[in-house]
Write a protein that holds these residues in place. Structure first.
Motif, PDB file in Angstrom:
ATOM      1  N   ILE A 269     -11.972  -8.130   2.987  1.00 62.32           N
ATOM      2  CA  ILE A 269     -11.091  -8.806   2.038  1.00 62.32           C
ATOM      3  C   ILE A 269     -11.560  -8.488   0.627  1.00 62.32           C
ATOM      4  O   ILE A 269     -12.662  -8.873   0.228  1.00 62.32           O
ATOM      5  N   LYS A 270     -10.740  -7.763  -0.100  1.00 63.40           N
ATOM      6  CA  LYS A 270     -11.063  -7.366  -1.467  1.00 63.40           C
ATOM      7  C   LYS A 270     -10.343  -8.338  -2.399  1.00 63.40           C
ATOM      8  O   LYS A 270      -9.209  -8.095  -2.809  1.00 63.40           O
ATOM      9  N   ILE A 271     -11.019  -9.442  -2.714  1.00 60.52           N
ATOM     10  CA  ILE A 271     -10.346 -10.546  -3.405  1.00 60.52           C
ATOM     11  C   ILE A 271      -9.864 -10.181  -4.803  1.00 60.52           C
ATOM     12  O   ILE A 271      -8.956 -10.827  -5.318  1.00 60.52           O
ATOM     13  N   ASN A 272     -10.454  -9.165  -5.404  1.00 55.84           N
ATOM     14  CA  ASN A 272     -10.001  -8.751  -6.734  1.00 55.84           C
ATOM     15  C   ASN A 272      -9.109  -7.522  -6.682  1.00 55.84           C
ATOM     16  O   ASN A 272      -8.722  -6.986  -7.700  1.00 55.84           O
ATOM     17  N   GLY A 273      -8.769  -7.093  -5.464  1.00 53.03           N
ATOM     18  CA  GLY A 273      -7.856  -5.980  -5.293  1.00 53.03           C
ATOM     19  C   GLY A 273      -8.564  -4.653  -5.117  1.00 53.03           C
ATOM     20  O   GLY A 273      -9.756  -4.585  -4.837  1.00 53.03           O
ATOM     21  N   ASP A 274      -7.799  -3.588  -5.284  1.00 49.14           N
ATOM     22  CA  ASP A 274      -8.245  -2.220  -5.071  1.00 49.14           C
ATOM     23  C   ASP A 274      -7.833  -1.407  -6.292  1.00 49.14           C
ATOM     24  O   ASP A 274      -6.728  -1.571  -6.812  1.00 49.14           O
ATOM     25  N   TYR A 275      -8.712  -0.514  -6.725  1.00 52.26           N
ATOM     26  CA  TYR A 275      -8.428   0.237  -7.949  1.00 52.26           C
ATOM     27  C   TYR A 275      -7.175   1.107  -7.862  1.00 52.26           C
ATOM     28  O   TYR A 275      -6.596   1.462  -8.883  1.00 52.26           O
ATOM     29  N   LEU A 276      -6.723   1.449  -6.656  1.00 54.75           N
ATOM     30  CA  LEU A 276      -5.506   2.255  -6.524  1.00 54.75           C
ATOM     31  C   LEU A 276      -4.231   1.414  -6.569  1.00 54.75           C
ATOM     32  O   LEU A 276      -3.133   1.950  -6.528  1.00 54.75           O
ATOM     33  N   ASP A 277      -4.394   0.106  -6.649  1.00 52.48           N
ATOM     34  CA  ASP A 277      -3.261  -0.809  -6.722  1.00 52.48           C
ATOM     35  C   ASP A 277      -3.303  -1.472  -8.092  1.00 52.48           C
ATOM     36  O   ASP A 277      -4.276  -2.141  -8.432  1.00 52.48           O
ATOM     37  N   SER A 278      -2.292  -1.286  -8.883  1.00 56.95           N
ATOM     38  CA  SER A 278      -2.297  -1.784 -10.266  1.00 56.95           C
ATOM     39  C   SER A 278      -2.344  -3.303 -10.361  1.00 56.95           C
ATOM     40  O   SER A 278      -2.482  -3.842 -11.456  1.00 56.95           O
ATOM     41  N   ARG A 279      -2.282  -3.992  -9.232  1.00 57.29           N
ATOM     42  CA  ARG A 279      -2.333  -5.458  -9.262  1.00 57.29           C
ATOM     43  C   ARG A 279      -3.763  -5.983  -9.191  1.00 57.29           C
ATOM     44  O   ARG A 279      -3.960  -7.180  -9.063  1.00 57.29           O
ATOM     45  N   PHE A 280      -4.787  -5.115  -9.299  1.00 58.13           N
ATOM     46  CA  PHE A 280      -6.158  -5.608  -9.180  1.00 58.13           C
ATOM     47  C   PHE A 280      -6.492  -6.547 -10.325  1.00 58.13           C
ATOM     48  O   PHE A 280      -5.881  -6.511 -11.384  1.00 58.13           O
ATOM     49  N   LEU A 281      -7.462  -7.424 -10.079  1.00 57.25           N
ATOM     50  CA  LEU A 281      -7.862  -8.457 -11.036  1.00 57.25           C
ATOM     51  C   LEU A 281      -9.176  -8.054 -11.693  1.00 57.25           C
ATOM     52  O   LEU A 281     -10.103  -7.624 -11.023  1.00 57.25           O
TER      53      LEU A 281
END
Length: 170
Positions: A78-90
């Motif tokens: 679970i990547k709670i802050n998102g993934d760098y390839l997804d612009s929705r990262f936190l």
């Protein structure tokens, strides 16, 4: 920034570290069923893939609905802050102060139902996750909070709150 250039590959840079590989081996041996990470790089996924593990990965709250339930999955990341390839990262302090309600409830259920081994997390910046940990009502499973060099005050406080133990990494 995240993917190594040919030169960096030759120098062994931007690749899974011995720590990533050790964690992957623990997953393969069945000691770890769930990892919650604040990192949005893909080093852990690479280390897991190198030893033949294809994790269920939650990168965004929308992924929760389509994911296999944790009890039926061999391993969930679970990547709670998102993934760098997804612009929705936190990434900003404001973004890290609270999580989407679906992700919040998912994480709260996990921290209530599993023990915790925190590896190298300072507990200084991810206030949304700290708030989730403080909402936990179940201390049935023990928790360990590792640190390198100096234990941050925030990490010591959350470990004490969770009735856990801080452990120095040497």
């Amino acid at each position: 920034y995240f993917e190594p250039s040919t030169e960096e590959l030759e120098q062994g840079l931007k690749l899974p570290t011995p720590a990533h590989k050790a964690i992957a081996r623990l997953v393969k041996s069945g000691y770890i069923k769930v990892i919650i990470t604040t990192n949005f790089d893909r080093l852990l996924e690479k280390a897991l893939n190198e030893i033949g593990i294809e994790p269920v990965v939650i990168r965004h709250p929308d992924d929760i609905d389509g994911a296999m339930p944790i009890v039926h999955s061999d391993f969930t990341l679970i990547k709670i802050n998102g993934d760098y390839l997804d612009s929705r990262f936190l990434n900003t302090q404001d973004e890290l102060s609270t999580y989407n309600i679906k992700l919040h409830e998912y994480l709260l259920r996990i921290v209530n139902e599993f023990g915790i081994l925190s590896c190298g997390w300072s507990a200084r910046w991810d206030t949304g996750f700290i708030n989730i940990l403080r909402q936990c009502q179940n201390y049935r499973y023990y928790s360990y909070w590792t640190y390198y060099d100096k234990c941050e005050k925030e990490l010591s406080e959350i470990a004490k709150f969770r009735k856990g133990e801080t452990v120095s990494i040497v």
